[in-house]
Design a protein around this motif. Structure first.
Motif, short mmCIF file in Angstrom:
data_model
loop_
_atom_site.label_atom_id
_atom_site.label_comp_id
_atom_site.label_asym_id
_atom_site.label_seq_id
_atom_site.Cartn_x
_atom_site.Cartn_y
_atom_site.Cartn_z
N CYS A 1 0.40 4.26 -2.26
CA CYS A 1 -0.79 3.66 -2.84
C CYS A 1 -1.20 4.40 -4.11
N THR B 1 -6.24 2.25 -0.03
CA THR B 1 -5.50 1.83 1.16
C THR B 1 -6.17 2.32 2.45
N CYS C 1 0.85 1.98 0.67
CA CYS C 1 0.18 0.78 0.18
C CYS C 1 -0.02 -0.22 1.33
#
Length: 80
Positions: free
Chosen positions: A62, A67, A73
């Motif tokens: 991320c 996140t 992610c």
């Protein structure tokens, strides 16, 4: 807690070797997506997210720092 700085509005695709890593949660590191200690100079109570990789693998880290699956992610950047 303060909002993190968005480093990028898309994840960072990387192949990581086995080891211990520290993901930047504040968004201010100059070594994105990894921590360089800058969180110590930023207000907000940020701390790096430690994670382990046990075998070489491709990951999507991320970069928007929002996140819910730190450090990976989860698509949160699509809602910002």
């Amino acid at each position: 807690m303060a909002e993190p700085k968005i480093a990028e509005n898309k994840p960072k695709n990387m192949t990581l070797k086995p080891g211990t890593y520290y993901w930047c949660s504040c968004g201010h590191s100059s070594n994105q997506p990894f921590c360089d200690g800058t969180h110590n100079k930023v207000e907000g109570g940020f701390a790096p997210e430690k994670f382990e990789i046990t075998e070489e693998k491709e990951v999507w880290l991320c970069m928007c720092k929002h996140t819910k699956n730190k450090p990976f992610c989860d698509g949160s950047h699509n809602k910002l």
